[in-house]
Enzyme design. Structure first.
Site, PDB file in Angstrom:
ATOM      1  N   GLU A  11       0.813  -1.214   0.000  1.00 44.50           N
ATOM      2  CA  GLU A  11       0.000   0.000   0.000  1.00 44.50           C
ATOM      3  C   GLU A  11       0.850   1.269   0.000  1.00 44.50           C
ATOM      4  O   GLU A  11       0.361   2.330  -0.401  1.00 44.50           O
ATOM      5  CB  GLU A  11      -0.941   0.000   1.214  1.00 44.50           C
ATOM      6  CG  GLU A  11      -2.025  -1.074   1.137  1.00 44.50           C
ATOM      7  CD  GLU A  11      -2.861  -1.152   2.390  1.00 44.50           C
ATOM      8  OE1 GLU A  11      -4.009  -1.627   2.297  1.00 44.50           O
ATOM      9  OE2 GLU A  11      -2.384  -0.767   3.480  1.00 44.50           O
ATOM     10  N   ASP A 198     -12.673  -6.308  -1.915  1.00 46.27           N
ATOM     11  CA  ASP A 198     -13.557  -7.464  -1.734  1.00 46.27           C
ATOM     12  C   ASP A 198     -14.916  -6.972  -1.254  1.00 46.27           C
ATOM     13  O   ASP A 198     -15.111  -5.780  -0.986  1.00 46.27           O
ATOM     14  CB  ASP A 198     -12.960  -8.459  -0.739  1.00 46.27           C
ATOM     15  CG  ASP A 198     -12.762  -7.856   0.645  1.00 46.27           C
ATOM     16  OD1 ASP A 198     -13.723  -7.850   1.430  1.00 46.27           O
ATOM     17  OD2 ASP A 198     -11.646  -7.374   0.934  1.00 46.27           O
TER      18      ASP A 198
END
Length: 232
Positions: A11, A198
């Site tokens: 990230e 997700d």
């Protein structure tokens, strides 16, 4: 100067790699990188996963770098059927869904003795991020909504339904609310930017590894555009 906090190496790596004229310092076992991107200075740190790591790094960055604002960037699970995998969520506010002092009369999610229930993100930062997303990610859905934070990876429909019904959240993750709380008590503007990896339900264990990198790429691209615009 903007400061960016991400939980995982992937990230923060893309942001870190784009910086020039960098200086690295070690604090509390974390490597903080300060550098320049297209004329603007920025700070980036990998906090680690979870609320304690996030809070630790947030206070450290505030104390040592006095940033103009803190941006938490990374990935999250969607709690809203209109927010698809790969889309972005810009926080309106953040709630820590795993705080439970209901025995003492507090609502679920209320941090005891805190003066607010949810932590409100900076409207100016959110507007800037929305403009930046439209410029560099025009084909990606960009939403504004409530971020829910807890030390849990949400992967069941039952838990997802409870989060939606209890808190009206739009996405869930494991750091943003803690960063928001620390920024709130220090009066530092903040924004949580999350790319959806997700659906936070029974398919999450399959979706997450499949779409993680795509979501991270979207998050990093937006972060770099925000740094660039901060110099204007």
């Amino acid at each position: 100067m903007l400061a960016f906090i991400g939980a995982m190496e992937d990230e923060v790596a893309g942001i870190r790699a784009a910086l020039s004229d960098t200086e690295a310092k070690e604090y509390a076992g974390r490597t903080v990188i300060e550098g320049t991107y297209q004329g603007a200075r920025a700070v980036i740190v990998q906090a680690g996963i979870g609320k304690v790591n996030a809070a630790l790094c947030t206070q450290m960055i505030i104390d040592r770098y006095a940033p103009s604002a803190i941006i938490n960037t990374g990935i999250a699970g969607s709690l809203n059927s209109s927010i698809a995998i790969g889309d972005l969520v810009l926080s309106t506010d953040a709630v820590e869904h795993d705080v439970d002092a209901t025995t003492f009369g507090d609502p679920a999610g209320q941090v005891p003795n805190m003066d607010v229930f949810s932590f409100t993100a900076d409207e100016g930062l959110r507007a800037l991020a929305k403009e930046a997303a439209a410029a560099v990610l025009p084909d990606v859905g960009c939403h504004e909504g409530r971020v829910l934070t807890g030390d849990q990876f949400i992967s069941s429909q039952e838990k997802k339904d409870w989060l939606v019904n209890t808190f009206a959240g739009d996405c869930c993750e494991m750091e943003g609310g803690a960063i928001a709380q620390v920024c709130h008590v220090n009066k530092v503007p903040f924004l949580i930017i999350r790319a959806i990896s997700d659906s936070a339900d029974n398919s999450a264990h399959m979706d997450y590894p499949a779409f993680e990198q795509m979501a991270i790429a979207n998050s990093v691209k937006l972060a770099l555009e925000l740094i660039r615009r901060s110099a204007e």
